[in-house]
Scaffold this motif. Sequence first.
Motif, PDB file in Angstrom:
ATOM      1  N   ARG A  40       1.785  -0.308  50.466  1.00  0.00           N
ATOM      2  CA  ARG A  40       0.350  -0.656  50.502  1.00  0.00           C
ATOM      3  C   ARG A  40      -0.081  -1.306  49.175  1.00  0.00           C
ATOM      4  O   ARG A  40      -0.850  -2.269  49.185  1.00  0.00           O
ATOM      5  CB  ARG A  40      -0.496   0.575  50.796  1.00  0.00           C
ATOM      6  N   ASN A  41       0.389  -0.785  48.062  1.00  0.00           N
ATOM      7  CA  ASN A  41       0.040  -1.334  46.757  1.00  0.00           C
ATOM      8  C   ASN A  41       0.489  -2.793  46.651  1.00  0.00           C
ATOM      9  O   ASN A  41      -0.280  -3.669  46.236  1.00  0.00           O
ATOM     10  CB  ASN A  41       0.660  -0.485  45.637  1.00  0.00           C
ATOM     11  N   GLY A  42       1.728  -3.057  47.062  1.00  0.00           N
ATOM     12  CA  GLY A  42       2.243  -4.418  47.019  1.00  0.00           C
ATOM     13  C   GLY A  42       1.498  -5.347  47.959  1.00  0.00           C
ATOM     14  O   GLY A  42       1.197  -6.504  47.610  1.00  0.00           O
ATOM     15  N   MET A  43       1.172  -4.861  49.153  1.00  0.00           N
ATOM     16  CA  MET A  43       0.439  -5.692  50.110  1.00  0.00           C
ATOM     17  C   MET A  43      -0.978  -5.981  49.617  1.00  0.00           C
ATOM     18  O   MET A  43      -1.500  -7.083  49.824  1.00  0.00           O
ATOM     19  CB  MET A  43       0.416  -5.035  51.494  1.00  0.00           C
ATOM     20  N   THR A  44      -1.599  -5.005  48.936  1.00  0.00           N
ATOM     21  CA  THR A  44      -2.941  -5.218  48.367  1.00  0.00           C
ATOM     22  C   THR A  44      -2.877  -6.302  47.293  1.00  0.00           C
ATOM     23  O   THR A  44      -3.726  -7.203  47.258  1.00  0.00           O
ATOM     24  CB  THR A  44      -3.501  -3.910  47.784  1.00  0.00           C
ATOM     25  N   GLN A  91      -2.453  -4.250  56.822  1.00  0.00           N
ATOM     26  CA  GLN A  91      -1.580  -3.248  56.210  1.00  0.00           C
ATOM     27  C   GLN A  91      -1.341  -2.085  57.175  1.00  0.00           C
ATOM     28  O   GLN A  91      -0.206  -1.625  57.340  1.00  0.00           O
ATOM     29  CB  GLN A  91      -2.203  -2.716  54.914  1.00  0.00           C
ATOM     30  N   GLU A  92      -2.414  -1.644  57.801  1.00  0.00           N
ATOM     31  CA  GLU A  92      -2.305  -0.515  58.736  1.00  0.00           C
ATOM     32  C   GLU A  92      -1.403  -0.869  59.916  1.00  0.00           C
ATOM     33  O   GLU A  92      -0.583  -0.054  60.350  1.00  0.00           O
ATOM     34  CB  GLU A  92      -3.698  -0.102  59.229  1.00  0.00           C
ATOM     35  N   GLU A  93      -1.533  -2.106  60.405  1.00  0.00           N
ATOM     36  CA  GLU A  93      -0.704  -2.547  61.524  1.00  0.00           C
ATOM     37  C   GLU A  93       0.772  -2.575  61.127  1.00  0.00           C
ATOM     38  O   GLU A  93       1.644  -2.122  61.884  1.00  0.00           O
ATOM     39  CB  GLU A  93      -1.151  -3.935  61.991  1.00  0.00           C
ATOM     40  N   ILE A  94       1.053  -3.069  59.936  1.00  0.00           N
ATOM     41  CA  ILE A  94       2.446  -3.121  59.455  1.00  0.00           C
ATOM     42  C   ILE A  94       3.007  -1.714  59.280  1.00  0.00           C
ATOM     43  O   ILE A  94       4.126  -1.409  59.712  1.00  0.00           O
ATOM     44  CB  ILE A  94       2.535  -3.935  58.144  1.00  0.00           C
ATOM     45  N   THR A 124       2.013   1.017  60.733  1.00  0.00           N
ATOM     46  CA  THR A 124       2.165   1.628  62.059  1.00  0.00           C
ATOM     47  C   THR A 124       3.446   1.156  62.734  1.00  0.00           C
ATOM     48  O   THR A 124       4.180   1.948  63.335  1.00  0.00           O
ATOM     49  CB  THR A 124       0.949   1.302  62.950  1.00  0.00           C
ATOM     50  N   GLN A 125       3.742  -0.134  62.631  1.00  0.00           N
ATOM     51  CA  GLN A 125       4.964  -0.665  63.240  1.00  0.00           C
ATOM     52  C   GLN A 125       6.214  -0.072  62.580  1.00  0.00           C
ATOM     53  O   GLN A 125       7.174   0.288  63.267  1.00  0.00           O
ATOM     54  CB  GLN A 125       4.976  -2.189  63.152  1.00  0.00           C
ATOM     55  N   ILE A 126       6.203   0.028  61.262  1.00  0.00           N
ATOM     56  CA  ILE A 126       7.351   0.599  60.549  1.00  0.00           C
ATOM     57  C   ILE A 126       7.535   2.067  60.935  1.00  0.00           C
ATOM     58  O   ILE A 126       8.649   2.513  61.226  1.00  0.00           O
ATOM     59  CB  ILE A 126       7.186   0.448  59.021  1.00  0.00           C
ATOM     60  N   THR A 127       6.434   2.809  60.960  1.00  0.00           N
ATOM     61  CA  THR A 127       6.495   4.232  61.299  1.00  0.00           C
ATOM     62  C   THR A 127       6.961   4.429  62.737  1.00  0.00           C
ATOM     63  O   THR A 127       7.779   5.309  63.015  1.00  0.00           O
ATOM     64  CB  THR A 127       5.116   4.890  61.089  1.00  0.00           C
ATOM     65  N   SER A 128       6.431   3.612  63.638  1.00  0.00           N
ATOM     66  CA  SER A 128       6.847   3.716  65.047  1.00  0.00           C
ATOM     67  C   SER A 128       8.325   3.437  65.197  1.00  0.00           C
ATOM     68  O   SER A 128       9.038   4.120  65.929  1.00  0.00           O
ATOM     69  CB  SER A 128       6.050   2.733  65.902  1.00  0.00           C
ATOM     70  N   PHE A 129       8.817   2.420  64.503  1.00  0.00           N
ATOM     71  CA  PHE A 129      10.238   2.098  64.572  1.00  0.00           C
ATOM     72  C   PHE A 129      11.075   3.238  64.011  1.00  0.00           C
ATOM     73  O   PHE A 129      12.122   3.586  64.556  1.00  0.00           O
ATOM     74  CB  PHE A 129      10.543   0.801  63.827  1.00  0.00           C
TER      75      PHE A 129
END
Length: 154
Positions: A35-39, A48-51, A53-58
């Motif tokens: 999140r820090n890097g994306m900010t 950021q939340e979508e990314i 969520t996708q990583i966590t789901s995977f």
Amino acid sequence: MIAANFTGGEAEDPRRAMGFKRSEERMHKIEAKLRNGMTQNGFRPETQEEIITQITSFARYGFPESHAASFALIAYASAYLKFHYLAAFTAALLNNQPMGFYSPAVLVHDAQLHGLRVKPINASLPNGTAPSSTRLKGTRIFRVCASGSVTSGG
């Protein structure tokens, strides 16, 4: 890697965290860095939340499911070979011992239960070759040779 300004080594951390021994605490630390890097790179919070969520789901679904799919394919192929080519399948298993699962005696007994005719060891067979007389048309048969190799015929 690019979205969060991760180095190659830092990009390995999420992969490891999503692997066999997942750790919630480790994933939270990685998420904070991500999140820090994306900010810093101007990603909106919704993106950021979508990314994340996708990583966590995977992480929860992808690795176990992909391994299950691979295992299912191997199990299907093994069952097909065992059913349609029992002698060759059994010979291949015996020629690759030790494998650490079942002893040769268990493999031979299981093959016999499935209709394979097993001939005794013949010390006169050179280098694991089976004479043509053992290749009975229409039968599933194999012989263990003096060299320890297994031949299949029929």
